[in-house]
Design an enzyme around this catalytic site. Sequence first.
Site, PDB file in Angstrom:
ATOM      1  N   GLN A 213       0.854  -1.192   0.000  1.00 30.16           N
ATOM      2  CA  GLN A 213       0.000   0.000   0.000  1.00 30.16           C
ATOM      3  C   GLN A 213       0.885   1.236   0.000  1.00 30.16           C
ATOM      4  O   GLN A 213       1.864   1.307   0.743  1.00 30.16           O
ATOM      5  CB  GLN A 213      -0.897   0.002   1.247  1.00 30.16           C
ATOM      6  CG  GLN A 213      -1.834   1.192   1.345  1.00 30.16           C
ATOM      7  CD  GLN A 213      -2.780   1.069   2.545  1.00 30.16           C
ATOM      8  OE1 GLN A 213      -3.289  -0.004   2.834  1.00 30.16           O
ATOM      9  NE2 GLN A 213      -3.002   2.172   3.228  1.00 30.16           N
TER      10      GLN A 213
ATOM     11  N   HIS B   1       1.322   7.314  15.458  1.00 27.48           N
ATOM     12  CA  HIS B   1       0.412   6.225  15.100  1.00 27.48           C
ATOM     13  C   HIS B   1       1.140   4.890  14.949  1.00 27.48           C
ATOM     14  O   HIS B   1       2.309   4.852  14.593  1.00 27.48           O
ATOM     15  CB  HIS B   1      -0.265   6.528  13.760  1.00 27.48           C
ATOM     16  CG  HIS B   1      -0.957   7.852  13.734  1.00 27.48           C
ATOM     17  ND1 HIS B   1      -0.917   8.677  12.642  1.00 27.48           N
ATOM     18  CD2 HIS B   1      -1.700   8.493  14.663  1.00 27.48           C
ATOM     19  CE1 HIS B   1      -1.611   9.775  12.889  1.00 27.48           C
ATOM     20  NE2 HIS B   1      -2.099   9.693  14.113  1.00 27.48           N
TER      21      HIS B   1
ATOM     22  N   LYS C 261       7.151   0.739   7.389  1.00 26.90           N
ATOM     23  CA  LYS C 261       6.914   1.869   6.498  1.00 26.90           C
ATOM     24  C   LYS C 261       8.229   2.349   5.891  1.00 26.90           C
ATOM     25  O   LYS C 261       9.280   2.256   6.524  1.00 26.90           O
ATOM     26  CB  LYS C 261       6.283   3.036   7.261  1.00 26.90           C
ATOM     27  CG  LYS C 261       4.907   2.749   7.807  1.00 26.90           C
ATOM     28  CD  LYS C 261       4.376   3.932   8.599  1.00 26.90           C
ATOM     29  CE  LYS C 261       2.995   3.625   9.164  1.00 26.90           C
ATOM     30  NZ  LYS C 261       2.509   4.738  10.002  1.00 26.90           N
TER      31      LYS C 261
ATOM     32  N   TYR D  33       4.354   7.431   1.687  1.00 26.67           N
ATOM     33  CA  TYR D  33       4.983   6.287   2.330  1.00 26.67           C
ATOM     34  C   TYR D  33       4.398   4.977   1.853  1.00 26.67           C
ATOM     35  O   TYR D  33       3.235   4.882   1.501  1.00 26.67           O
ATOM     36  CB  TYR D  33       4.929   6.371   3.845  1.00 26.67           C
ATOM     37  CG  TYR D  33       3.579   6.542   4.487  1.00 26.67           C
ATOM     38  CD1 TYR D  33       2.956   5.474   5.123  1.00 26.67           C
ATOM     39  CD2 TYR D  33       2.934   7.760   4.480  1.00 26.67           C
ATOM     40  CE1 TYR D  33       1.725   5.629   5.748  1.00 26.67           C
ATOM     41  CE2 TYR D  33       1.708   7.932   5.094  1.00 26.67           C
ATOM     42  CZ  TYR D  33       1.108   6.859   5.729  1.00 26.67           C
ATOM     43  OH  TYR D  33      -0.108   7.016   6.328  1.00 26.67           O
TER      44      TYR D  33
ATOM     45  N   ASP E 260      -5.533  12.711  17.608  1.00 29.40           N
ATOM     46  CA  ASP E 260      -4.144  12.707  18.055  1.00 29.40           C
ATOM     47  C   ASP E 260      -3.954  13.384  19.406  1.00 29.40           C
ATOM     48  O   ASP E 260      -2.921  13.191  20.053  1.00 29.40           O
ATOM     49  CB  ASP E 260      -3.236  13.346  17.006  1.00 29.40           C
ATOM     50  CG  ASP E 260      -3.021  12.440  15.807  1.00 29.40           C
ATOM     51  OD1 ASP E 260      -3.398  11.254  15.865  1.00 29.40           O
ATOM     52  OD2 ASP E 260      -2.463  12.919  14.802  1.00 29.40           O
TER      53      ASP E 260
END
Length: 184
Positions: A47, A62, A72, A131, A167
């Site tokens: 992805q 996160h 990532k 990313y 957040d």
Amino acid sequence: MAEIKKTPLAGVLEIFPKVFNDQRGYFLESFRADWLEKEGIHETWIQDNQSYSQKGTVRGLHFQRAPYAQAKLVRVVKGKVLDVIVDLRKDSETFGSFYSTILDSEQHNLLYVPTGFAHGFSVLEDAIFVYKCTNYYNKESEGGILWNDPNLGIDWMVNNPIISEKDQKWQNLEEFKATSEGGL
């Protein structure tokens, strides 16, 4: 070939691709699997994500819990961010430690973040952030650490940050340790 720098957190790499500049502009390879394979890292990227954020924004910190944990490979295609990761690997000698680096569109640098880390960034110049992920996003597996946890002491390098409601409500690192059986 790219220059690969190891960071103080095991498995985390900063990558500086070779950039070819001339009067027309520049060319670079923004990703090559063999950069990571040379370091013993074999990932399947499934992805790609992209976000735009205005200067002063803080996103994060996160993570995704198993079975949707994600490694990532992050970079900035326009602008500049302070990229921050926190080690949440329960068996890691650096558990609870953070690493930060500036990613920007002039250096073209990337950061490889293995599974087991919380990730976030602050926007130092309006930025387009991209990313790659090794797993699909899953809302039920999402978690986070409070961006301004005083025990972490992260200097986000922004004044009056723009932060999402979500957040602002994440747990601090001590609460995470107590509720997550010691880590990811």
